[in-house]
Scaffold this motif. Structure first.
Motif, mmCIF file in Angstrom:
data_model
loop_
_atom_site.group_PDB
_atom_site.id
_atom_site.type_symbol
_atom_site.label_atom_id
_atom_site.label_comp_id
_atom_site.label_asym_id
_atom_site.label_seq_id
_atom_site.Cartn_x
_atom_site.Cartn_y
_atom_site.Cartn_z
ATOM 1 N N LEU A 73 22.458 46.499 -39.375
ATOM 2 C CA LEU A 73 23.012 46.161 -38.075
ATOM 3 C C LEU A 73 21.974 45.443 -37.218
ATOM 4 N N SER A 74 20.717 45.830 -37.341
ATOM 5 C CA SER A 74 19.663 45.210 -36.535
ATOM 6 C C SER A 74 19.494 43.728 -36.846
ATOM 7 N N GLU A 75 20.007 43.286 -37.990
ATOM 8 C CA GLU A 75 19.898 41.881 -38.371
ATOM 9 C C GLU A 75 21.130 41.071 -37.962
ATOM 10 N N PHE A 76 22.086 41.717 -37.297
ATOM 11 C CA PHE A 76 23.276 41.031 -36.796
ATOM 12 C C PHE A 76 23.122 40.844 -35.294
ATOM 13 N N GLU A 77 23.201 39.609 -34.845
ATOM 14 C CA GLU A 77 23.034 39.324 -33.424
ATOM 15 C C GLU A 77 24.340 39.584 -32.684
ATOM 16 N N ILE A 78 24.399 40.719 -31.986
ATOM 17 C CA ILE A 78 25.577 41.049 -31.187
ATOM 18 C C ILE A 78 25.489 40.314 -29.851
ATOM 19 N N ARG A 79 26.544 39.600 -29.515
ATOM 20 C CA ARG A 79 26.571 38.923 -28.221
ATOM 21 C C ARG A 79 26.735 39.941 -27.097
ATOM 22 N N SER A 80 26.155 39.655 -25.966
ATOM 23 C CA SER A 80 26.247 40.568 -24.820
ATOM 24 C C SER A 80 27.696 40.710 -24.366
ATOM 25 N N GLY A 81 27.999 41.854 -23.775
ATOM 26 C CA GLY A 81 29.356 42.102 -23.298
ATOM 27 C C GLY A 81 29.539 43.551 -22.909
ATOM 28 N N GLU B 135 33.842 39.663 -35.537
ATOM 29 C CA GLU B 135 34.316 39.260 -34.220
ATOM 30 C C GLU B 135 35.815 38.978 -34.289
ATOM 31 N N MET B 136 36.586 39.744 -33.543
ATOM 32 C CA MET B 136 38.036 39.590 -33.522
ATOM 33 C C MET B 136 38.403 38.323 -32.755
ATOM 34 N N ASP B 137 39.237 37.485 -33.332
ATOM 35 C CA ASP B 137 39.615 36.210 -32.718
ATOM 36 C C ASP B 137 40.811 36.379 -31.775
ATOM 37 N N ALA B 138 40.665 37.287 -30.835
ATOM 38 C CA ALA B 138 41.699 37.560 -29.831
ATOM 39 C C ALA B 138 41.048 38.315 -28.688
ATOM 40 N N PRO B 139 41.634 38.262 -27.492
ATOM 41 C CA PRO B 139 41.088 39.052 -26.386
ATOM 42 C C PRO B 139 41.259 40.546 -26.651
ATOM 43 N N LEU B 140 40.397 41.353 -26.047
ATOM 44 C CA LEU B 140 40.500 42.797 -26.189
ATOM 45 C C LEU B 140 41.500 43.349 -25.186
ATOM 46 N N ALA C 207 33.351 50.773 -32.453
ATOM 47 C CA ALA C 207 32.825 50.277 -31.173
ATOM 48 C C ALA C 207 33.351 48.867 -30.964
ATOM 49 N N THR C 208 33.560 48.514 -29.709
ATOM 50 C CA THR C 208 33.922 47.145 -29.372
ATOM 51 C C THR C 208 32.971 46.634 -28.294
ATOM 52 N N VAL C 209 32.725 45.329 -28.338
ATOM 53 C CA VAL C 209 31.963 44.651 -27.293
ATOM 54 C C VAL C 209 32.829 43.494 -26.811
ATOM 55 N N GLU C 210 33.345 43.627 -25.611
ATOM 56 C CA GLU C 210 34.250 42.608 -25.077
ATOM 57 C C GLU C 210 33.454 41.436 -24.519
ATOM 58 N N HIS C 211 33.835 40.229 -24.940
ATOM 59 C CA HIS C 211 33.209 39.008 -24.452
ATOM 60 C C HIS C 211 34.237 38.266 -23.599
ATOM 61 N N ALA C 212 34.267 38.602 -22.320
ATOM 62 C CA ALA C 212 35.310 38.082 -21.436
ATOM 63 C C ALA C 212 35.260 36.560 -21.334
ATOM 64 N N ALA C 213 34.076 35.998 -21.348
ATOM 65 C CA ALA C 213 33.938 34.553 -21.160
ATOM 66 C C ALA C 213 34.541 33.761 -22.313
ATOM 67 N N THR C 214 34.533 34.317 -23.500
ATOM 68 C CA THR C 214 35.046 33.596 -24.666
ATOM 69 C C THR C 214 36.394 34.130 -25.146
ATOM 70 N N GLY C 215 36.905 35.177 -24.515
ATOM 71 C CA GLY C 215 38.223 35.687 -24.857
ATOM 72 C C GLY C 215 38.318 36.308 -26.235
ATOM 73 N N ASP C 216 37.253 36.986 -26.677
ATOM 74 C CA ASP C 216 37.278 37.669 -27.961
ATOM 75 C C ASP C 216 36.416 38.922 -27.871
ATOM 76 N N PHE C 217 36.260 39.642 -28.983
ATOM 77 C CA PHE C 217 35.430 40.844 -28.933
ATOM 78 C C PHE C 217 34.855 41.147 -30.313
ATOM 79 N N LEU D 107 42.364 45.525 -40.146
ATOM 80 C CA LEU D 107 42.381 45.808 -38.710
ATOM 81 C C LEU D 107 42.865 44.602 -37.916
ATOM 82 N N ARG D 108 42.509 43.410 -38.353
ATOM 83 C CA ARG D 108 42.996 42.202 -37.667
ATOM 84 C C ARG D 108 44.523 42.127 -37.754
#
Length: 510
Positions: free
Chosen positions: A6-14, A64-69, A149-159, A182-183
């Protein structure tokens, strides 16, 4: 699809939230179906007082789910997922003497709760928080054995989605298939549709019944036991290059390396040549590793464990659970053998290993009075057989393993991806990084040499002259290997279209 930390995966802030399954205290019901042999042994090996039960044990998936949370939609998605898979609402009790007993909750009993983590929005901080949380909360002895766990990225409309579990309820195959499952569930809930029904979501507990019955039939004279006995003739599990090991502190995490060995044009050239000589890429991979081991460390024999998936029937094709066996692979090379000869020897070794495919390795080791577990393992898979694998790449899908702290384990995962051939490895902190780098380089060179080596054989060139290259299907007679060894991971859109024989897959187990 990389297999990494997991430490090698860059999680975007959110905005981070944890999603936890919950049950009423009286929801658990005793279940007479046993645990598989390896599940029972695994539970017995865990210290119930360990404050970090997930340390070095959990596995998972991030994408990364290709839909808003939408919170209610995601909550219902996870609820349906747990209702569908009995393995996710199963636990064990150690209240009585003997091996742990199974407890199961009804499909309608599970609820999902959200816990926002308000003070954790930076991607790096989220990664650290999740890594620590999973080590603290995931255990084979305490439910829930799976967290999301989910990390919502409001600016890009995905999570971003992270699903992590104790190994007892999830294997590498399940790690791969859950992304599109899950998708699909999320889109069904969003559209107000009922979830797809299928006979392929079979219970892992039903598989355990068959596994334990088969294990009980094993005896000292069983062919699988004989194969393992020969493999362990010197009395110990094989180690990877023990002469290169240096002392190191026991609390240091294992280093992890991932690299691309062959780009797509190079790989396709090698595969075309393999078609000519009717070898599969799995044979080439094991042969090249044996050659690299010989050239780098002077060892004419490479002994390793190979994890294989054990889903013997279509009813478990899309199940969440731990359907894994381990078989021994023993490749003996003659001094100075080339890669072409090594492939013949590797194929013969893989054919020998299939005698152990359906024999519980845990039970076999009990019969041989061997307490040690494998210390050196190799796994190969081809993700192109996953329908929608291009979408998985677009979703930044990664399968994850917890950081290991073992002082002597070495594991290699080789993946035929859409854009080339990749290798990932973890190895002891005391093993010099430059030595591993040299070995992986030698591995890549051995693979690259296949093209020249085969074309240098006049018999091959004459036999192949003017003939189109035809792919050899998994498990064909020309390959000499059954689907249980060479079939890569199937993840069908329509599961009914697949033969049950393609379900035993050479994928990682631990």
């Amino acid at each position: 699809m990389e297999y990494t930390h997991l430490s090698e995966f860059e999680i975007r802030s959110g905005a981070l939230s944890m999603w936890t399954p919950e049950l009423a205290a009286d929801a658990w019901q005793p279940d007479d179906r046993p645990l598989t042999s390896v599940h029972a042994d695994y539970c017995a090996s865990v210290d119930p007082t360990d404050p970090l039960p997930g340390r070095g044990r959990w596995i998972g998936t991030v994408f990364e789910m290709d839909a808003p949370l939408d919170g209610p939609t995601w909550r219902e998605t996870l609820r349906r997922w747990h209702a569908r898979h009995e393995g996710l609402r199963t636990t064990v009790t150690t209240a009585s003497a003997g091996e742990p007993r199974r407890l199961v909750a009804a499909p309608t009993a599970v609820d999902i709760t959200e816990q926002p983590v308000a003070d954790c929005t930076d991607g790096t901080r989220i990664n650290e928080f999740l890594s620590g949380t999973l080590e603290e909360r995931l255990s084979p002895l305490v439910w829930p054995h799976c967290l999301a766990a989910t990390v919502e990225h409001a600016a890009t409309g995905d999570f971003t989605v992270l699903v992590a579990a104790d190994h007892s309820v999830m294997d590498a195959y399940a790690q791969a298939i859950l992304i599109l499952e899950l998708r699909t569930l999320y889109r069904e809930v969003m559209a107000g549709e009922a979830s797809r029904e299928s006979v392929t979501f079979g219970s892992a507990a039903d598989f355990a019944v068959l596994e334990r019955a088969s294990a009980a039939e094993l005896g000292p004279d069983s062919p699988a036991v004989a194969t393992w006995r020969e493999f362990l003739a010197d009395g110990a599990m094989p180690r990877f290059a023990p002469q290169a090991q240096r002392p190191a502190r026991a609390d240091l995490p294992q280093p992890s390396v991932s690299r691309r060995l062959l780009d797509l044009p190079e790989l396709e050239q090698v595969e075309a040549v393999l078609d000519q000589v009717r070898h599969r890429m799995s044979v080439a991979v094991f042969a090249a590793l044996a050659v690299a081991n010989q050239r780098r460390f002077g060892a004419d024999r490479m002994r390793t464990a190979m994890p294989i998936a054990t889903r013997p029937d279509l009813r478990w094709l899309e199940s969440m659970g731990w359907f894994v066996n381990v078989v021994p692979v023993d490749i003996a090379l003659t001094p100075g053998v080339g890669i072409a000869g090594a492939m013949d020897l590797a194929r013969a070794a893989l054919r020998r290993s299939r005698t152990a495919n359906d024999a519980s390795w845990s039970r076999v080791l009990d019969l041989l009075d061997v307490a040690e577990t494998p210390r050196f393992g190799i796994s190969f898979l081809d993700i192109r057989v996953l329908p929608g694998y291009e979408l998985v790449a677009d979703l930044r899908g990664r399968t994850l393993r917890a950081e290991s702290y073992s002082a002597d384990e070495v594991f290699l995962w080789v993946v035929r991806a859409a854009d080339g051939l990749y290798v990932s490895t973890r190895y002891p902190a005391g093993f010099p990084a430059e030595v591993m780098d040299e070995f992986l380089t030698a591995f890549g060179q051995a693979l690259s040499s296949i093209t020249a080596a085969v074309h240098a054989d006049p018999a091959v060139d004459q036999a192949g002259a003017g003939q189109p290259s035809a792919a050899v299907r998994a498990g064909s007679a020309a390959d000499g290997l059954p689907p249980s060894v060479v079939a890569e991971t199937p993840m069908p859109t329509d599961a009914r279209a697949l033969r049950a024989g393609t379900l035993r897959v050479a994928v990682q187990a631990g």
